[in-house]
Design an enzyme around this catalytic site. Structure first.
Site, PDB file in Angstrom:
ATOM      1  N   SER A 134      -6.822  -5.177  -1.945  1.00 32.90           N
ATOM      2  CA  SER A 134      -6.188  -4.665  -0.727  1.00 32.90           C
ATOM      3  C   SER A 134      -6.834  -5.305   0.503  1.00 32.90           C
ATOM      4  CB  SER A 134      -6.272  -3.138  -0.716  1.00 32.90           C
ATOM      5  OG  SER A 134      -5.390  -2.575   0.219  1.00 32.90           O
ATOM      6  N   ASP A 219       3.406  -1.580  -6.906  1.00 27.67           N
ATOM      7  CA  ASP A 219       2.939  -1.696  -5.535  1.00 27.67           C
ATOM      8  C   ASP A 219       4.137  -1.496  -4.602  1.00 27.67           C
ATOM      9  OD1 ASP A 219       0.325  -2.191  -4.359  1.00 27.67           O
ATOM     10  OD2 ASP A 219       0.104  -3.801  -5.820  1.00 27.67           O
ATOM     11  N   HIS A 251      -0.772   0.426  -6.758  1.00 27.48           N
ATOM     12  CA  HIS A 251      -1.776  -0.170  -5.876  1.00 27.48           C
ATOM     13  C   HIS A 251      -3.191   0.249  -6.226  1.00 27.48           C
ATOM     14  CE1 HIS A 251      -2.995  -2.170  -2.178  1.00 27.48           C
ATOM     15  NE2 HIS A 251      -3.753  -1.122  -1.877  1.00 27.48           N
TER      16      HIS A 251
END
Length: 281
Positions: A134, A219, A251
């Site tokens: 991320s 995601d 995610h």
């Protein structure tokens, strides 16, 4: 950029405990050096975990945690240590000053200096592989454009492992996520690897350095879009890059599963001891 509802529900206490437990286990069972300073700042330190057969010539996997640059800690991010050190890889978990204390410019500089430290401390390494999730993938991606000459060292970078990353920061400027960051459009453009790579005139220093861009099947559409577009930009720029969408993970699960020995991302048998291209089969 919003995290999908499935991911929000997945962020349950036991998931967090799993990462904390894995980190405690790594600290208890692996030879390590904790809270090693790579700079003068209070938050500028890192943890190093060594494989059973310790060697300065080991490959090093350097991990940068996520958390939208405003949460997360190295002290709960060593969850991939045991699977990787069991396969002969030294693992480094880097701390950096998250917002509001740290700015994006400062974070990028800190990550740069952490890599310089590893290279200078272990000059005989068999390769440094950067891994980020991320916001951590964003910081790792910024190292593709780092100016190493001012640090008087050329890190032995052999691969980038970018997991569910953020590469275009401009959309975040207008969201609630920007509250602690106070990021301007100028800040976003100066620290946006997508735009910087598009504008870069230089070719990769080492064409053999492989960049693997990964995103989870579940995601959010924005994370998927940015990952695909960043991969395409890398290819146009002459980088040795590949793209993978991992089945049935979101995610958070895509990185939480690094605690598992049989997870595809921790099976460096698929990525021969990190000594060759960082490529999934």
């Amino acid at each position: 950029m919003e995290v999908p509802e499935r991911s929000r529900r997945a962020e349950a206490p036991w998931k967090k405990l799993s990462k904390e437990t894995a980190t405690k286990r790594a600290r208890a069972t692996r030879r390590n050096l904790l809270h090693v300073p790579y700079g003068d700042g209070e938050g500028e330190n890192l943890d190093i975990y060594f494989p059973e057969q310790v060697s300065e010539a080991s490959p090093f996997c350097v991990f940068f945690h996520g958390g939208y640059w405003q949460s997360g800690s190295k002290d709960t991010s060593a969850f991939m240590v045991n699977p990787l050190t069991a396969q002969g890889v030294a693992v480094v978990i880097v701390a950096y000053d998250i917002a509001p204390k740290g700015t994006l410019d400062q974070m990028v500089d800190q990550v740069t200096r952490s890599i310089v430290y590893i290279q200078k401390q272990y000059p005989r390494n068999e390769g440094i592989y950067l891994c980020g999730h991320s916001a951590g993938a964003h910081l790792a991606a910024m190292m593709l454009l780092a100016d190493w000459t001012k640090h008087a060292v050329a890190p032995n970078l052999r691969g980038f492992f970018l997991v569910s990353g953020i590469y275009d920061l401009e959309p975040i400027v207008f969201t609630s996520q920007n509250g602690p960051l106070l990021m301007t459009l100028e800040d976003a453009r100066r620290n946006g690897p997508q735009q910087l790579l598009e504008a870069a005139l230089t070719q990769p220093v080492d064409p053999a350095c492989h960049v693997l861009v990964i995103v989870g099947q579940h995601d959010s559409p924005e994370f998927s879009r940015q990952s695909r577009e960043f991969y395409q930009t890398l290819c146009r720029g002459g980088w040795n890059a590949s793209f993978e969408e991992l089945h049935d993970v979101d995610h958070f699960e895509i990185i939480w599963k690094l605690t598992q020995d049989d997870y595809v991302l921790t099976q460096v048998g698929h990525i021969p001891s990190l000594r060759r291209a960082w490529v999934l089969p």
